[in-house]
Design an enzyme around this catalytic site. Structure first.
Site, PDB file in Angstrom:
ATOM      1  N   ASP A  48      41.730 -11.817 -72.954  1.00 53.28           N
ATOM      2  CA  ASP A  48      41.317 -10.719 -72.093  1.00 53.28           C
ATOM      3  C   ASP A  48      40.732 -11.324 -70.816  1.00 53.28           C
ATOM      4  OD1 ASP A  48      38.646 -11.418 -72.606  1.00 53.28           O
ATOM      5  OD2 ASP A  48      38.399  -9.898 -74.166  1.00 53.28           O
ATOM      6  N   LYS A 100      37.832 -12.132 -69.896  1.00 51.71           N
ATOM      7  CA  LYS A 100      36.808 -13.177 -70.045  1.00 51.71           C
ATOM      8  C   LYS A 100      37.439 -14.565 -70.104  1.00 51.71           C
ATOM      9  CE  LYS A 100      34.865 -11.334 -73.797  1.00 51.71           C
ATOM     10  NZ  LYS A 100      35.734 -10.168 -74.089  1.00 51.71           N
ATOM     11  N   LYS A 153      34.011 -12.493 -83.521  1.00 50.56           N
ATOM     12  CA  LYS A 153      35.083 -13.114 -82.754  1.00 50.56           C
ATOM     13  C   LYS A 153      34.508 -14.304 -81.996  1.00 50.56           C
ATOM     14  CE  LYS A 153      37.701  -8.822 -82.233  1.00 50.56           C
ATOM     15  NZ  LYS A 153      38.011  -7.673 -81.364  1.00 50.56           N
ATOM     16  N   ARG A 154      35.091 -15.454 -82.184  1.00 54.72           N
ATOM     17  CA  ARG A 154      34.741 -16.715 -81.509  1.00 54.72           C
ATOM     18  C   ARG A 154      33.472 -17.368 -82.052  1.00 54.72           C
ATOM     19  NH1 ARG A 154      36.764 -13.550 -77.341  1.00 54.72           N
ATOM     20  NH2 ARG A 154      38.657 -14.384 -76.394  1.00 54.72           N
ATOM     21  N   LYS A 196      44.705  -4.506 -70.651  1.00 58.08           N
ATOM     22  CA  LYS A 196      43.574  -5.256 -70.116  1.00 58.08           C
ATOM     23  C   LYS A 196      43.717  -5.428 -68.606  1.00 58.08           C
ATOM     24  CE  LYS A 196      41.691  -6.201 -74.174  1.00 58.08           C
ATOM     25  NZ  LYS A 196      40.370  -5.649 -74.553  1.00 58.08           N
ATOM     26  N   ASP A 237      40.951  -1.718 -69.640  1.00 60.15           N
ATOM     27  CA  ASP A 237      39.732  -2.348 -70.147  1.00 60.15           C
ATOM     28  C   ASP A 237      39.466  -3.627 -69.350  1.00 60.15           C
ATOM     29  OD1 ASP A 237      37.700  -3.518 -71.583  1.00 60.15           O
ATOM     30  OD2 ASP A 237      38.730  -3.464 -73.525  1.00 60.15           O
ATOM     31  N   ASN A 251      36.751  -5.556 -69.712  1.00 62.26           N
ATOM     32  CA  ASN A 251      35.958  -6.513 -70.497  1.00 62.26           C
ATOM     33  C   ASN A 251      34.805  -7.135 -69.712  1.00 62.26           C
ATOM     34  OD1 ASN A 251      38.859  -6.680 -72.073  1.00 62.26           O
ATOM     35  ND2 ASN A 251      37.099  -6.870 -73.435  1.00 62.26           N
ATOM     36  N   GLU A 262      37.433   1.075 -69.160  1.00 60.76           N
ATOM     37  CA  GLU A 262      36.501   0.544 -70.158  1.00 60.76           C
ATOM     38  C   GLU A 262      35.780  -0.712 -69.666  1.00 60.76           C
ATOM     39  OE1 GLU A 262      38.176   0.558 -74.069  1.00 60.76           O
ATOM     40  OE2 GLU A 262      37.178  -1.320 -74.638  1.00 60.76           O
ATOM     41  N   HIS A 306      35.003   1.357 -81.288  1.00 59.75           N
ATOM     42  CA  HIS A 306      35.689   0.089 -80.991  1.00 59.75           C
ATOM     43  C   HIS A 306      36.182  -0.604 -82.262  1.00 59.75           C
ATOM     44  CE1 HIS A 306      35.254  -4.422 -80.532  1.00 59.75           C
ATOM     45  NE2 HIS A 306      36.180  -4.148 -79.638  1.00 59.75           N
TER      46      HIS A 306
HETATM   47 MG    MG Z   1      37.189  -3.277 -75.067  1.00 65.09          MG
END
Ligand code: MG
Length: 373
Positions: free
Chosen positions: A24, A26, A60-61, A175, A203, A205, A229, A305
């Protein structure tokens, strides 16, 4: 049937690889690496009367081992308690882990047990969880996210969007938020053109600052999006509230927040958009329901989510019509599949959440811990 007692808890630390890594915004801004796996904390509850419940949390991560360790440290306080007294058990877990705080890893770890207790309670009542909570509907609008990440070309995203729509999924999210904002707009324009008037969301992010977010929200108005988003940092409640009162396109946010007070900051700031609580992140179904009540009284729309296996039930019990997010990533962990058609995701008629753990889930389990009296 009489009062029952929790006899044992089994925790499982599960590492589920993704078929293909995803990125995404990030990742494109250099803040994170591509996502290659989801790590889950499963909790299985068994009672003296032989009843069972299953819940899970995820990360996540980072955070998977910490969630497993934290719940392992506090789980013993639930043993011997009546599994129907979920609020009491929740509070005892929070006090047992009080020095870790009431957000972040602490709430996410406890969420796995809280979800398992709600699953158990609904199974005991022989009702789908949505019905136990008091459902408003048997199905919820569904949109797909997994096909719209930034490592994918526009052609790949179009192909996946078409496949999603053909599979009965009603909306498509893609995204945005990459450093080249003009490229974001080109991708959105291409998808809008491809989808016709099918529901489309974007989104970012959290990758825009306030000035860029205002410009992007203005530029995106022409695409008739269902929502924009996380245009801003997840904890910028004032900034999100400001955008939500300025533009016609609804703003959506909340997936990163890990407590009811963090979500309440949005309402306190005058937010008018869509809230996106995540039961595993906010600390389980118990705090999710508390916030959902406050959000509905504030007139906010809901789009939980991730974790559709849990959120389908919670969304079905929300007063105004919600959206549920479709990710097929967790499918290998469960025996059952959710019914999707006509743009809707249908609440299973099986009791509880309606899922049983698969052999694949067992084979992906790296560590377990069991607690008994
Ligand atoms: Mg999202």
């Amino acid at each position: 049937m009489g009062a029952d007692r929790i006899r044992s808890l089994t925790l499982s630390h599960v590492v589920l690889p993704l078929a293909n890594p995803v990125s995404d915004a990030k990742v494109l801004t250099g803040r994170q690496k591509p996502l290659t796996e989801t790590v889950l904390l499963f909790c299985e509850v068994r009672t003296e009367q032989g009843r069972e419940g299953m819940g899970f949390s995820y990360s996540k991560r980072a955070g998977g081992p910490a969630q497993f360790t934290h719940l392992s440290e506090v789980a013993q306080v639930a043993i011997g308690q009546d599994p129907s007294d979920i609020a009491k058990i929740y509070e005892s877990l929070m006090w047992a882990g009080a020095s870790v705080g009431r957000s972040g890893v602490a709430t996410q770890a406890v969420a796995a047990l809280d979800v398992a207790l709600w699953d158990l309670k609904a199974r005991r009542a022989d009702l789908p969880l949505a019905k136990l909570l008091g459902a408003h509907r048997d199905s919820c609008r569904v949109y797909n996210t997994s096909g719209g990440f930034l490592q994918a070309s526009v052609d790949e995203i179009k192909e996946k969007a078409t496949a999603s729509l053909e599979a009965g999924i009603g909306g498509i999210k893609i995204k945005v938020g990459q450093p080249d904002w003009a490229e974001d707009l080109r991708r959105v324009a291409a998808l809008r053109d491809h989808l016709g008037d099918a529901p489309l969301m974007v989104d970012a992010n959290q990758q825009w600052d306030r000035a860029r977010a205002r410009r992007m929200c203005r530029a995106l108005e022409e695409f008739d999006l269902i929502w924009i988003e996380e245009p801003l940092d997840a904890w910028d409640a004032v900034g999100h509230a400001d955008l939500s009162r300025t533009f016609d396109t609804p703003i959506a946010t909340g997936e990163m927040l890990t407590s009811v007070p963090e979500h309440m900051a949005l309402i306190d700031a005058g937010y008018r958009g869509i809230v996106q609580p995540d039961a595993p992140r906010i600390g389980g179904i118990t705090p999710f329901l508390r916030f959902a009540t406050l959000a509905s009284h504030a007139g906010l729309a809901l789009a939980p989510h991730y974790a559709m296996e849990i959120h389908l039930h919670l969304a079905a019990a929300y007063p105004t019509e919600p959206w549920v997010e479709h990710f097929e990533w967790l499918d290998p962990l469960f025996e059952e599949r959710i019914e999707i058609h006509d743009g809707q995701m249908w609440v299973p008629d099986r009791p509880g959440l309606g899922f049983t753990l698969s052999e694949r889930m067992r084979s992906l389990t790296k560590e377990t811990a069991t607690f008994t009296a």
